[in-house]
Write a protein that holds these residues in place. Structure first.
Motif, PDB file in Angstrom:
ATOM      1  N   PRO A  88       0.792  -1.235   0.000  1.00 25.60           N
ATOM      2  CA  PRO A  88       0.000   0.000   0.000  1.00 25.60           C
ATOM      3  C   PRO A  88       0.821   1.280   0.000  1.00 25.60           C
ATOM      4  O   PRO A  88       0.255   2.368  -0.122  1.00 25.60           O
ATOM      5  CB  PRO A  88      -0.811  -0.120   1.297  1.00 25.60           C
ATOM      6  CG  PRO A  88       0.040  -0.946   2.187  1.00 25.60           C
ATOM      7  CD  PRO A  88       0.852  -1.859   1.319  1.00 25.60           C
ATOM      8  N   TRP A 187      -2.509  -0.265   6.407  1.00 31.33           N
ATOM      9  CA  TRP A 187      -1.640  -0.987   5.484  1.00 31.33           C
ATOM     10  C   TRP A 187      -1.654  -2.488   5.779  1.00 31.33           C
ATOM     11  O   TRP A 187      -1.599  -3.309   4.854  1.00 31.33           O
ATOM     12  CB  TRP A 187      -0.208  -0.444   5.576  1.00 31.33           C
ATOM     13  CG  TRP A 187      -0.066   0.945   5.006  1.00 31.33           C
ATOM     14  CD1 TRP A 187      -1.048   1.689   4.412  1.00 31.33           C
ATOM     15  CD2 TRP A 187       1.109   1.749   4.999  1.00 31.33           C
ATOM     16  NE1 TRP A 187      -0.552   2.905   4.020  1.00 31.33           N
ATOM     17  CE2 TRP A 187       0.770   2.976   4.363  1.00 31.33           C
ATOM     18  CE3 TRP A 187       2.403   1.577   5.452  1.00 31.33           C
ATOM     19  CZ2 TRP A 187       1.692   4.006   4.179  1.00 31.33           C
ATOM     20  CZ3 TRP A 187       3.335   2.592   5.274  1.00 31.33           C
ATOM     21  CH2 TRP A 187       2.980   3.788   4.643  1.00 31.33           C
ATOM     22  N   THR A 190      -4.857  -3.863   4.345  1.00 27.97           N
ATOM     23  CA  THR A 190      -4.749  -3.988   2.890  1.00 27.97           C
ATOM     24  C   THR A 190      -4.027  -5.268   2.495  1.00 27.97           C
ATOM     25  O   THR A 190      -4.387  -5.938   1.519  1.00 27.97           O
ATOM     26  CB  THR A 190      -3.995  -2.777   2.309  1.00 27.97           C
ATOM     27  OG1 THR A 190      -4.746  -1.585   2.593  1.00 27.97           O
ATOM     28  CG2 THR A 190      -3.816  -2.902   0.801  1.00 27.97           C
TER      29      THR A 190
END
Length: 448
Positions: A88, A187, A190
């Motif tokens: 990310p 992050w 993700t």
């Protein structure tokens, strides 16, 4: 590759980072345009990266050429379609894919940490056992510093001030770095990293992240990726995140506590628990295996010279292989929980340990105790910090010597791994000895 190709296309990936973990836990590999990655289907790396130290040096020639081809040939890296992660923080849409390593005959490379863990998991599979682990990762946030000779300092938080004093479990102290942790959680989500609770630990700007329990290989991958993710988030916010075992003088060290239990692969029941809810003989055997073999495999839990600074007196780390119920002063803690969740927490590994090797070693110790029906010592009562088990080595040199004399390491993990890992760590120890420390300059320069 069809599943992987589909994922790359759906996520509009333009670049692929092809990575493997070396013995120190450093990501090695190549970055390729997505079309090249798809067309080639595999990556090749020189064998030499498998015997490279954390300083970038290589082991001595007698070990190097005994374990690797003299022609410095490549080994083959094939992507694991279940270890694909979207990065990310990159400008281009980039995927990071963990690869498995093989020789030209298709045999797994013995020196690769991920293969070491797979070898241990195979032992459990043959017994119809399935290990479950949950790592807890401690780390420090520090101010950025370009000079490695200078001591690290706490970073400036949202308040504009450095943290001072002990702030264990402080919500406000953790919230000083909210923007960084918001990025970290986003992050990790993700990428599908199963992180859970954030805790402020005892040290100044020292934190802990807990991972949800699960498959050991998946969790080892995730810890490997989490370290990089956190470092990237910290850099974005102009601070440094470090997993050094003991980065700051007179502050507590950072550990990677490993919760581990074993379930029956067919029934899903915890083999540590009898039908009546009491602790099973396998449970006691697992503890006994940890007690007997942790000292002999300690370099896989404490892999660096710095790791052993965490084991000095008054450092809040248990320097023993005693076990106790709800006793954090023991190296092996049995948390209070339901019979189905019965587990052991190995509190010896440092945060600097290679996640694949630490989990592999911890599970192997327990496995040997289970199959040999070993018996543990009686559980420790009260404060265990003063119990300094005489069999636990307190320097890297002594630990490597014990590991070298442990037949079980070569028997279960392979002779090539045993010789290669010990050689890499001895080379790092040799490099460390060449450096003159600030302590020597301060106290010896004008006095001896």
């Amino acid at each position: 590759m069809d599943k992987l190709k589909k994922w790359l296309k759906e996520n509009e990936i333009t670049e692929v980072e092809c990575v493997v973990s070396d013995l120190s836990g450093i990501a090695r590999g190549k970055i390729a345009p997505v079309d090249k990655f798809i067309n080639e289907g595999e990556m090749r790396l020189p064998e030499s990266v498998l015997l490279q130290t954390v300083t970038g040096d290589y082991v001595d020639d007698d070990i190097y050429y005994a374990l690797l081809d003299e022609a410095d040939i490549d080994f083959i890296c094939k992507p694991d379609e279940d270890a694909v992660y979207l990065l990310p923080w990159t400008v281009e849409k980039t995927a990071q894919i963990i690869h498995d390593t093989f020789d030209k005959m298709g045999n797994p490379i013995e020196l690769t940490p991920r293969n070491v863990l797979k070898k241990v998991l195979k032992l459990y599979e043959e017994k119809n056992w399935k290990p479950v682990v949950a790592p807890e990762m401690e780390f420090y946030l520090t101010a950025r510093c370009e000079d490695p000779d200078l001591p690290l300092e706490p970073p400036i938080g949202r308040s504009g001030r450095m943290e001072t004093g002990r702030q264990s479990f402080s919500i406000d102290a953790a919230n000083e770095f909210d923007p960084l942790f918001e990025d970290m959680y986003e992050w990790c989500e993700t990428q599908g990293l199963a992180i859970d609770t954030l805790i402020h630990e005892e040290g100044v700007a020292q934190m802990e992240i807990n991972f949800r329990h699960g498959d050991p290989l998946v969790l080892a991958d995730q810890v490997f990726l989490f370290k990089r993710t956190l470092r990237e988030a910290a850099l974005k916010h102009q601070v440094v995140a470090t997993f050094m075992s003991k980065p700051i003088t007179d502050e507590p060290g950072s550990a990677m506590h490993l919760h581990q239990s074993i379930v029956d692969a067919k029934t899903g029941k915890n083999v540590f628990t009898n039908e009546d809810g009491t602790s099973s003989s396998l449970f006691y055997g697992h503890i006994a295996g940890l007690q007997q073999f942790i000292p002999e495999m300690l370099p896989m839990f404490a892999p660096n010279v710095n790791s052993f600074r965490r084991f000095l007196p008054d450092t809040s780390a248990p320097v023993n292989v005693e076990w106790g119920e709800e006793n954090r002063t023991c190296g092996l803690r049995v948390p209070s929980c339901s019979p189905q969740a019965r587990r052991v927490e190995n509190r010896l590994p440092g945060a600097d340990a290679n996640s694949y090797l630490a989990i592999a070693a911890s599970l192997l110790c327990g496995y040997i105790g289970m199959v040999r029906d070993l018996k543990p010592t009686p559980p420790a009562q009260g404060r265990g910090y003063e119990i300094r088990s005489p069999i636990l080595p307190y320097t890297l040199e002594a630990a490597l010597e014990m590991m070298e004399n442990c037949d079980e390491v070569a028997e279960y993990l392979g002779e090539s791994f045993a010789r290669g890992y010990i050689a890499v760590k001895r080379k790092e120890q040799e490099n460390f000895k060449r450096v003159i420390s600030s302590w020597e300059r301060e106290f010896l320069l004008l006095t001896v």
